[in-house]
Every structure is written in structure tokens, then in C-alpha cells.
Design an enzyme around this catalytic site. Structure first.
Site, PDB file in Angstrom:
ATOM      1  N   ARG A  42      -5.214   4.419 -12.901  1.00 13.60           N
ATOM      2  CA  ARG A  42      -4.572   3.881 -14.113  1.00 13.60           C
ATOM      3  C   ARG A  42      -4.459   4.967 -15.186  1.00 13.60           C
ATOM      4  O   ARG A  42      -3.498   4.985 -15.958  1.00 13.60           O
ATOM      5  CB  ARG A  42      -5.392   2.698 -14.656  1.00 13.60           C
ATOM      6  N   ILE A  79       0.845  -1.185   0.000  1.00 11.38           N
ATOM      7  CA  ILE A  79       0.000   0.000   0.000  1.00 11.38           C
ATOM      8  C   ILE A  79       0.889   1.246   0.000  1.00 11.38           C
ATOM      9  O   ILE A  79       1.645   1.472   0.956  1.00 11.38           O
ATOM     10  CB  ILE A  79      -0.909   0.016   1.261  1.00 11.38           C
ATOM     11  N   GLU A  93      -1.599  -1.710 -10.016  1.00  6.19           N
ATOM     12  CA  GLU A  93      -2.817  -1.159 -10.635  1.00  6.19           C
ATOM     13  C   GLU A  93      -3.217  -2.012 -11.839  1.00  6.19           C
ATOM     14  O   GLU A  93      -3.556  -1.512 -12.895  1.00  6.19           O
ATOM     15  CB  GLU A  93      -2.583   0.288 -11.088  1.00  6.19           C
ATOM     16  N   GLY A 136      25.813   3.202 -21.242  1.00  8.76           N
ATOM     17  CA  GLY A 136      26.888   2.274 -20.914  1.00  8.76           C
ATOM     18  C   GLY A 136      27.033   2.108 -19.408  1.00  8.76           C
ATOM     19  O   GLY A 136      26.043   2.051 -18.686  1.00  8.76           O
TER      20      GLY A 136
END
Lengths: 392, 263
Positions: free
Chosen positions: A248, A166, A368, A344
Site C-alpha cells: 500500500r 492475483i 490492496e 475531449g
């Protein structure tokens, strides 16, 4: 220089652009310098201080009406805020998306008028911090199997269970906790305040991702919550899932912010880093990597923009949100990895952002709704056949 | 206290890669990010602070195309009350003299106690519009202003930042024009709600006719100076050796940093 190859800026209103620019310059000056050390030491950013600053600017619950002390902006503006915040660090976007989509949204949509008046203005100002308790140790992608229970006893509910992974669990003043009513087996939502007897909040440490943010557990042991703290209009699992759609949406925009930061870091590096007597940007293999990043980011920007407009028109479907979350997090994951390659050995240093974004995005990839679950949501949409569960 | 602030919408060149355009007299503007000129940002903040303390109004004025509205909106979101934008395609190519004259034509019709400008603009760095505008308005001015104390509505004590960290304190009769130096204050961040409110306010747009200006007085035709050439000087490497004891070297380094404005 902003990355805007397809002139998506022209698709935004003047007001939206101003909000984005203001948030951007604030974050660059005030917040960005704090992130690397917090991440390195896994000493989460001081979210109380940050919440107040974000609140002053109006970055929390930006799409909720002004009646509740929020700016009352559209979803696209919320998306732009998430994009800017995640270009700094995913944990900060988590905080904004959780507060707005998972704490304020359920109170606004499913709460009583008293609950809205009591909590929303304080959350908007960043005076209190909220969290959202759905995932459990045994329950991730399959929330219908939720094990946390709620039992009505007179004017109270008795909650038992554990919620894990959470965001802001350790610091939150209130938690939106989802639990299954033992009577009617329906999932109900409760506002549990910090300090309630039987309610314990802990932080998870030794994370390899989201190290600049607080993530933890909520423990409910015969925790008594008054009936007036139940979200009265949340009558089933659908209510909890609708909150996830909000967050979302924020991720779909935020992931592009992280991707852009990686791309810009890699491009700058490639133009300055010389090997074999010339900047590595002059070599075809590097150019191909940069072109792939630009291509994916540009497509992702258009997806985010279109989803914003669909949300603003009230037409966005959960499948369209899944599509954007899935695609854009994949873009961020690809760009973080590719940028890391271009840098790199320097790419593994926290002096450059890609490795940090790369580790953070691993959380975003599976929270989610995991990438797999979003694939199945779209698979079901296309074929009409659900492939989530099978009879064993 | 009614205050007019002159602001400019400028390309942010410090972090960008600058290329000269085919005319050889300007830079490639495509892809550059535009924002309020940094000095002007401080001037607007100072004006709003004075208004908050003494009452009155803040009017922001700019000369520029429609895109410059975003800079005016930022000023309105920060607390300015009115915004005026002057534009005409014929203004392209105007030098600082013309810009000062255009601003004069706007401001002479306004009620004001103070006019604030930035010391200079980030893009052309001429640092002359403020003083010229004061001359047009026939009011006193002070440049490099780092502090303003208002005695009453009749005079102000201002601190001017000079080379080498020196400060000069001067008393100036009002109305006056002050060219504001960066660092005079800490400009506030505007809130999203502030931006929402600013979007409701009107931006007054004026053309040449509104200001009784003839085409021949502006743009290339009206300018006293013309950019002949713009070029990127070849990179030179200069190495300076500092001699002396560690204390002496440290003092010299500090002096160099100060002279470059880095300390």
C-alpha cells in the site's frame, strides 16, 4: 518538465533524486514504448524480460538489505521507484510492489534464513517471479473468513482452496499462499513453487483494467508443500496484513506517478489545442481543471513524502498508510478522469495515456484494501468504533 | 590507460519551453531539469569501456556549481574512479575559451593517456572546448569520433563521422584528446547499487586559487567572446516541393533526412 510545484525535490536526498532520475530515463526509453500495444491487445508485457531489467537496476526489493542481494535503500527510494513505474503503467507498479512488498517482504520478515538465501537474491535479480495469494472468490475485504485450508500431515502440509485476482498468477515461479490451519485456525504462509502437484496457475482475460499485466488464479487441490516451505515466523493473519502495508505504501507513491502523467498530458494538450481561435488552456473552465489537478497532486506528493520518512523512521502506522493509499489513489482517479475530459474525444484514444490510467486506477481503487475499507480503518481510528462487521 | 573525461551539467532544453531572461543574454533557468550533457554521457561510457578492457582509471572533471555533483555522481555510478569539480562564483559568464583554460589547469596535473570530451554541449552548442583544450595541453585531437581502436599505449585509430554519412579513419598519437560523437556506444543504465557506491566516493572540489588562476582570467573578464543577445527567431514556414519519379523523390527525402541527422 517534472511536476514539483512545492519543491518536494528539495526534501529528497541527492541519492534519492539520482535513483529516481535513473529509473525514469530507463523506463522512458526501454519500457514505455511497449505498454500501449500490450494494453490494447491484452497481451501482458513480457514480465520475465522486464523483471531481469528491473533486477539489473536494483528496482526489486529495493528496501531489503544488501546481504540478500538487494540495494538496501530506504522506503522513500522504494516509493520513488513506484512513482516512476506507475507513471508508465499501473500494472508495472503492481509488479514492483507485489514483488517487493508481498513476496520479498514476507520471506525477509517471516522466512527462515534458508528461505531468505534461497529466494531473495533470485527475486531481486528478476530471475524468478513471485506472486501473493490472499484474495479468494468468496473472501475479499474480510480475510479472517479465509476458506483456503492447510492440514499438517507429517513433514508436509496439504493445501486446498482457490486464490483469485492475483497479480502475476499465470507466470509466477513461486507463490506466497496464505491458508488457515485446520487445527489451530490460525492463518499461515507457505511458499508454493510452480509445478508442485495439485498447484494450478491460470490467467484471467477480458479485463477492462490492468490489461498490460498478468492477473489470474491459483488453484490448490490436495497440494502438498513441505514444512520447510512454511514461513516459520508468520503466526497469524497479522503477518499477511503487514505485507499489505508495504505494498500500500508503494501504491500511495505510484498513484501520484499516474496522476502526474495525466496532468502533464492534459496541460500539454490544453496549450496546443485551439478552439474558438485560442488555445483551450486560455479558457477559465480548463484552467480550473488544471489547477484542481495541480493542487491535489501537490498535496498527494507531500503525503507520500511524509509517509516515506515515517516508514524510514519505523514510525508509520497502518492507519497512516491507509490514509495515504486512500487519498493518493483518489487523486489519481480524479486526475485521470479530469485529464480525459480536457482531451475531449481524443481523451478516449489509447494514443494518450489518461484513459489507460483511468481504467487501471479502477483496479487500484479497490485492491490492496478497497477505498471503503480504508475509510473504515480511518473511521475506527478516529472514533474507536469498528464499523466493518455487524451481528446478523 | 588513464583517461580524463570532461563533462558538463546542462539544462535539458529539448523538451522544455525555453524563455529568455530579462538580461536578454541567457535563458530562464528556473524549472529546467539538469542532467549530464548527452555527448558527454557517451564519452564517459566509452572511457569506462576502455578502462574495463585495458585497465587504468577514469577521472571525470566538470566546471560548475554544487548542483553539478549529480552529474559527477552519475559518472561515478557508471564506473568512473575519481571526480573533480571546479567552481568559483567568478566563473559565471565564462566563455568556451575560459572553460578550456580552466580544464587545462586541472588536467595538466593529472596522469593521462587520453582525454575525452563530448563533441559539443547541448546548451551552448559551441563545440570548441575540446579542440581548445587539446591546444592548451599541446596534444593532438580528433573531433566527431565515432569509434576508437587502441593499437597500444602509443597510438589510436579513430573513425570520424563527416557530413553526408562519410567516415574518416585517422591514426592519432597518444596522449590525445577525442571529442566523442553520440552513438559511439550504448550508454549503460547505472544501477541503484552503483549509485549507492558512488555516493561514498569523494568529489574533489577545486577553486581558482588551487589552479593558480586570477579572477581577471575567468568569467566575463577573462572571456574572449561575450553573448550579445539571445532571441527566439520568428517561426518561418518553408515548403519545399520535391519533383521526379517516386524513386527520385525517395532518394531526395533520404538525403534531406541524412543532412538533418535524422537518418
Amino acid at each position: 518538465m517534472p511536476l514539483d510545484f512545492y519543491m518536494v525535490d528539495e526534501l529528497l536526498s541527492e541519492e534519492e533524486r539520482l535513483i529516481r532520475d535513473t529509473v525514469r530515463s530507463f523506463l522512458r526509453k526501454e519500457i514505455a514504448p511497449l505498454v500501449v500495444d500490450a494494453w490494447h491487445k491484452e497481451e501482458p508485457l513480457d514480465v520475465r524480460m522486464i523483471a531481469k531489467k528491473f533486477g539489473e537496476l536494483g528496482m526489486l526489493g529495493s528496501f531489503i538489505p544488501q546481504d540478500y542481494g538487494c540495494p538496501g535503500m530506504n522506503y522513500t527510494s522504494f516509493g520513488l521507484i513506484c512513482q516512476e513505474v506507475e507513471s508508465i503503467d499501473s500494472a508495472l507498479r503492481s509488479f514492483v510492489a507485489v514483488t517487493s512488498g508481498l513476496v520479498m517482504y514476507p520471506i525477509w520478515q517471516y522466512g527462515s534464513e534458508e528461505q531468505k538465501r534461497k529466494y531473495l537474491p533470485k527475486l531481486a535479480r528478476g530471475e524468478i517471479i513471485g506472486c501473493f495469494g490472499m484474495t479468494e472468490p468468496n473472501v475479499g475485504s474480510d480475510p479472517a473468513s479465509m476458506e483456503t485450508t492447510a492440514k499438517r500431515q507429517g513433514g508436509e502440509w496439504i493445501l486446498n482452496g482457490t486464490k483469485t485476482w492475483i497479480s502475476e498468477a499465470g507466470v509466477a515461479d513461486i507463490a506466497i499462499v496464505w491458508a488457515k490451519d485446520v487445527e489451530d485456525k490460525k492463518v499461515k504462509g507457505f511458499i508454493v513453487e510452480r509445478g508442485t502437484p495439485g498447484f494450478e496457475q491460470t490467467s484471467i482475460i477480458k479485463k477492462g483494467s490492468m490489461r498490460a499485466g498478468d492477473v489470474g488464479e491459483l488453484h490448490l487441490s490436495d497440494c502438498k508443500v513441505p514444512e520447510e516451505n512454511r514461513l516459520p515466523k508468520a503466526t497469524g493473519l497479522r503477518a499477511a496484513l503487514s505485507c499489505l502495508d508495504q505494498a500500500r505504501f508503494g501504491i500511495a507513491w505510484g498513484a501520484i506517478g499516474a496522476a502526474i502523467d495525466c496532468y502533464k498530458t492534459a496541460l500539454e494538450y490544453a496549450k496546443n489545442r485551439k478552439q474558438f481561435g485560442a488555445p483551450i488552456a486560455s479558457y477559465q473552465l480548463i484552467q480550473e481543471k488544471l489547477v484542481e489537478m495541480l493542487t491535489e497532486i501537490t498535496k498527494g506528493q507531500l503525503v507520500a513524502w511524509r509517509l516515506g520518512r515515517l516508514m524510514d523512521a519505523g514510525k508509520a502506522t497502518p492507519e497512516q498508510i491507509s490514509f495515504a493509499k486512500r487519498n493518493n489513489v483518489r487523486v489519481a482517479r480524479f486526475c485521470a478522469r479530469t485529464a480525459r475530459e480536457i482531451l475531449g474525444a481524443n481523451g478516449i484514444s489509447l494514443d494518450y495515456s489518461p484513459i489507460r490510467h483511468m481504467a487501471n486506477i479502477e483496479s487500484v481503487y479497490t485492491y490492496e484494501g478497497t477505498d471503503d475499507i480504508h475509510t473504515l480503518i480511518l473511521g475506527r481510528y478516529i472514533t474507536g468504533i469498528q464499523a466493518f462487521r455487524r451481528e446478523m | 590507460m588513464n583517461i580524463v573525461v570532461c563533462v558538463k551539467h546542462v539544462p535539458k532544453c529539448a523538451e522544455a519551453e525555453i524563455r529568455i531572461d530579462p538580461t536578454g543574454r541567457d535563458i530562464e533557468k528556473h524549472g529546467l531539469v539538469y542532467d549530464i550533457n548527452e555527448w558527454d554521457d557517451y564519452a564517459v561510457e566509452e572511457a569506462v569501456r576502455i578502462k574495463e578492457k585495458f585497465g587504468g582509471s577514469v577521472t571525470v572533471v566538470t566546471v560548475g556549481p554544487e548542483e553539478a555533483n549529480s552529474t559527477l555522481r552519475k559518472c561515478l555510478a557508471r564506473g568512473a574512479d575519481n571526480a573533480i569539480r571546479v567552481y568559483d562564483p567568478k566563473l559565471v559568464g565564462s566563455d568556451p575559451y575560459v572553460i578550456a583554460k580552466v580544464l587545462y589547469k586541472v588536467i595538466k596535473n593529472l596522469q593521462f593517456d587520453l582525454v575525452l570530451t563530448g563533441v559539443m554541449a547541448e546548451d551552448d552548442g559551441s563545440a570548441t572546448v575540446g579542440p581548445m583544450l587539446a591546444e592548451f595541453l599541446k596534444i593532438p585531437h580528433a573531433t566527431m569520433v565515432k569509434k576508437i581502436e587502441l593499437k597500444d599505449h602509443k597510438a589510436a585509430i579513430v573513425h570520424r563521422e563527416l557530413e553526408g554519412g562519410l567516415m574518416e579513419v585517422v591514426e592519432v598519437k597518444l596522449p590525445a584528446l577525442f571529442a566523442i560523437q553520440t552513438g559511439i556506444n550504448e550508454p549503460r543504465y547505472v544501477s541503484i547499487l552503483g549509485i549507492r557506491r558512488a555516493m561514498q566516493k569523494e568529489i574533489k572540489v577545486l577553486g581558482l586559487k588551487d589552479l593558480s588562476l586570477d579572477e581577471s582570467e575567468v568569467g566575463y573578464a577573462g572571456s574572449w567572446t561575450l553573448i550579445d543577445k539571445l532571441f527566439v527567431p520568428p517561426a518561418e514556414k518553408v515548403c519545399q516541393y520535391l519533383k521526379g519519379s517516386p524513386e527520385e523523390v525517395a532518394t531526395q527525402i533520404l538525403g534531406i533526412l541524412k543532412s538533418r541527422g535524422l537518418f
